[in-house]
Scaffold this motif. Structure first.
Motif, PDB file in Angstrom:
ATOM      1  N   MET A   1      40.050  87.080  88.690  1.00  0.00           N
ATOM      2  CA  MET A   1      39.252  87.023  87.483  1.00  0.00           C
ATOM      3  C   MET A   1      40.172  87.244  86.286  1.00  0.00           C
ATOM      4  O   MET A   1      40.959  88.172  86.262  1.00  0.00           O
ATOM      5  N   THR A   2      40.039  86.400  85.289  1.00  0.00           N
ATOM      6  CA  THR A   2      40.852  86.500  84.088  1.00  0.00           C
ATOM      7  C   THR A   2      40.029  87.098  82.962  1.00  0.00           C
ATOM      8  O   THR A   2      38.899  86.690  82.723  1.00  0.00           O
ATOM      9  N   SER A   3      40.600  88.069  82.270  1.00  0.00           N
ATOM     10  CA  SER A   3      39.920  88.707  81.140  1.00  0.00           C
ATOM     11  C   SER A   3      40.577  88.241  79.850  1.00  0.00           C
ATOM     12  O   SER A   3      41.801  88.212  79.745  1.00  0.00           O
ATOM     13  N   THR A   4      39.765  87.855  78.892  1.00  0.00           N
ATOM     14  CA  THR A   4      40.305  87.458  77.600  1.00  0.00           C
ATOM     15  C   THR A   4      39.747  88.371  76.534  1.00  0.00           C
ATOM     16  O   THR A   4      38.603  88.815  76.610  1.00  0.00           O
ATOM     17  N   SER A   5      40.555  88.650  75.533  1.00  0.00           N
ATOM     18  CA  SER A   5      40.133  89.490  74.422  1.00  0.00           C
ATOM     19  C   SER A   5      39.679  88.606  73.273  1.00  0.00           C
ATOM     20  O   SER A   5      40.257  87.552  73.024  1.00  0.00           O
ATOM     21  N   THR A   6      38.652  89.038  72.608  1.00  0.00           N
ATOM     22  CA  THR A   6      38.159  88.336  71.433  1.00  0.00           C
ATOM     23  C   THR A   6      38.864  88.872  70.202  1.00  0.00           C
ATOM     24  O   THR A   6      38.922  90.081  69.999  1.00  0.00           O
ATOM     25  N   ALA A   7      39.385  87.976  69.389  1.00  0.00           N
ATOM     26  CA  ALA A   7      39.992  88.380  68.117  1.00  0.00           C
ATOM     27  C   ALA A   7      38.883  88.497  67.076  1.00  0.00           C
ATOM     28  O   ALA A   7      37.931  87.720  67.070  1.00  0.00           O
ATOM     29  N   TYR A   8      39.015  89.473  66.201  1.00  0.00           N
ATOM     30  CA  TYR A   8      38.039  89.711  65.138  1.00  0.00           C
ATOM     31  C   TYR A   8      38.723  89.590  63.782  1.00  0.00           C
ATOM     32  O   TYR A   8      39.862  90.013  63.606  1.00  0.00           O
ATOM     33  N   PHE A   9      38.007  89.007  62.842  1.00  0.00           N
ATOM     34  CA  PHE A   9      38.458  88.912  61.459  1.00  0.00           C
ATOM     35  C   PHE A   9      37.816  90.058  60.696  1.00  0.00           C
ATOM     36  O   PHE A   9      36.620  90.325  60.837  1.00  0.00           O
ATOM     37  N   TRP A  10      38.615  90.760  59.893  1.00  0.00           N
ATOM     38  CA  TRP A  10      38.068  91.873  59.121  1.00  0.00           C
ATOM     39  C   TRP A  10      38.364  91.700  57.635  1.00  0.00           C
ATOM     40  O   TRP A  10      39.328  91.060  57.242  1.00  0.00           O
ATOM     41  N   VAL A  11      37.489  92.296  56.843  1.00  0.00           N
ATOM     42  CA  VAL A  11      37.643  92.374  55.388  1.00  0.00           C
ATOM     43  C   VAL A  11      37.328  93.811  55.007  1.00  0.00           C
ATOM     44  O   VAL A  11      36.315  94.364  55.454  1.00  0.00           O
ATOM     45  N   MET A  12      38.197  94.427  54.199  1.00  0.00           N
ATOM     46  CA  MET A  12      37.933  95.781  53.721  1.00  0.00           C
ATOM     47  C   MET A  12      38.288  95.862  52.242  1.00  0.00           C
ATOM     48  O   MET A  12      39.371  95.439  51.836  1.00  0.00           O
ATOM     49  N   THR A  13      37.355  96.404  51.465  1.00  0.00           N
ATOM     50  CA  THR A  13      37.606  96.687  50.053  1.00  0.00           C
ATOM     51  C   THR A  13      37.596  98.196  49.893  1.00  0.00           C
ATOM     52  O   THR A  13      36.670  98.862  50.361  1.00  0.00           O
ATOM     53  N   VAL A  14      38.641  98.715  49.256  1.00  0.00           N
ATOM     54  CA  VAL A  14      38.764 100.158  49.039  1.00  0.00           C
ATOM     55  C   VAL A  14      39.058 100.435  47.569  1.00  0.00           C
ATOM     56  O   VAL A  14      39.527  99.565  46.842  1.00  0.00           O
ATOM     57  N   ALA A  15      38.766 101.668  47.176  1.00  0.00           N
ATOM     58  CA  ALA A  15      39.065 102.110  45.815  1.00  0.00           C
ATOM     59  C   ALA A  15      39.664 103.499  45.877  1.00  0.00           C
ATOM     60  O   ALA A  15      39.318 104.304  46.741  1.00  0.00           O
ATOM     61  N   GLY A  16      40.567 103.760  44.929  1.00  0.00           N
ATOM     62  CA  GLY A  16      41.180 105.077  44.837  1.00  0.00           C
ATOM     63  C   GLY A  16      42.225 105.084  43.753  1.00  0.00           C
ATOM     64  O   GLY A  16      42.879 104.065  43.512  1.00  0.00           O
TER      65      GLY A  16
END
Length: 67
Positions: A1-16
């Motif tokens: 059995m072959t396992s594949t990982s799902t890639a995720y796209f992220w967006v983050m807005t920060v302030a400081g």
């Protein structure tokens, strides 16, 4: 059995320190990783890239990258 990982796209807005930044990237979780793990890794990346320590997160999105 072959396992594949799902890639995720992220967006983050920060302030400081009077600055606001929006960054994007890709995250591929390891088996057993949680959404919290993803957030922590993204936050660490954003802190390094922006030079902000513990910035306020204004927006965070994490979705599968494949359309």
């Amino acid at each position: 059995m072959t396992s594949t990982s799902t890639a995720y796209f992220w967006v983050m807005t920060v302030a400081g320190g009077g600055d606001r930044s929006t960054l994007t990237g890709s995250f591929t979780p390891l088996p057993g990783d949680t959404r919290r793990d993803a957030f922590a890794q993204v936050m660490s990346f954003v802190e390094r890239k922006t030079g902000l320590e513990r910035p306020t997160v204004l927006f965070f999105s994490l979705e599968p990258d494949q359309l």
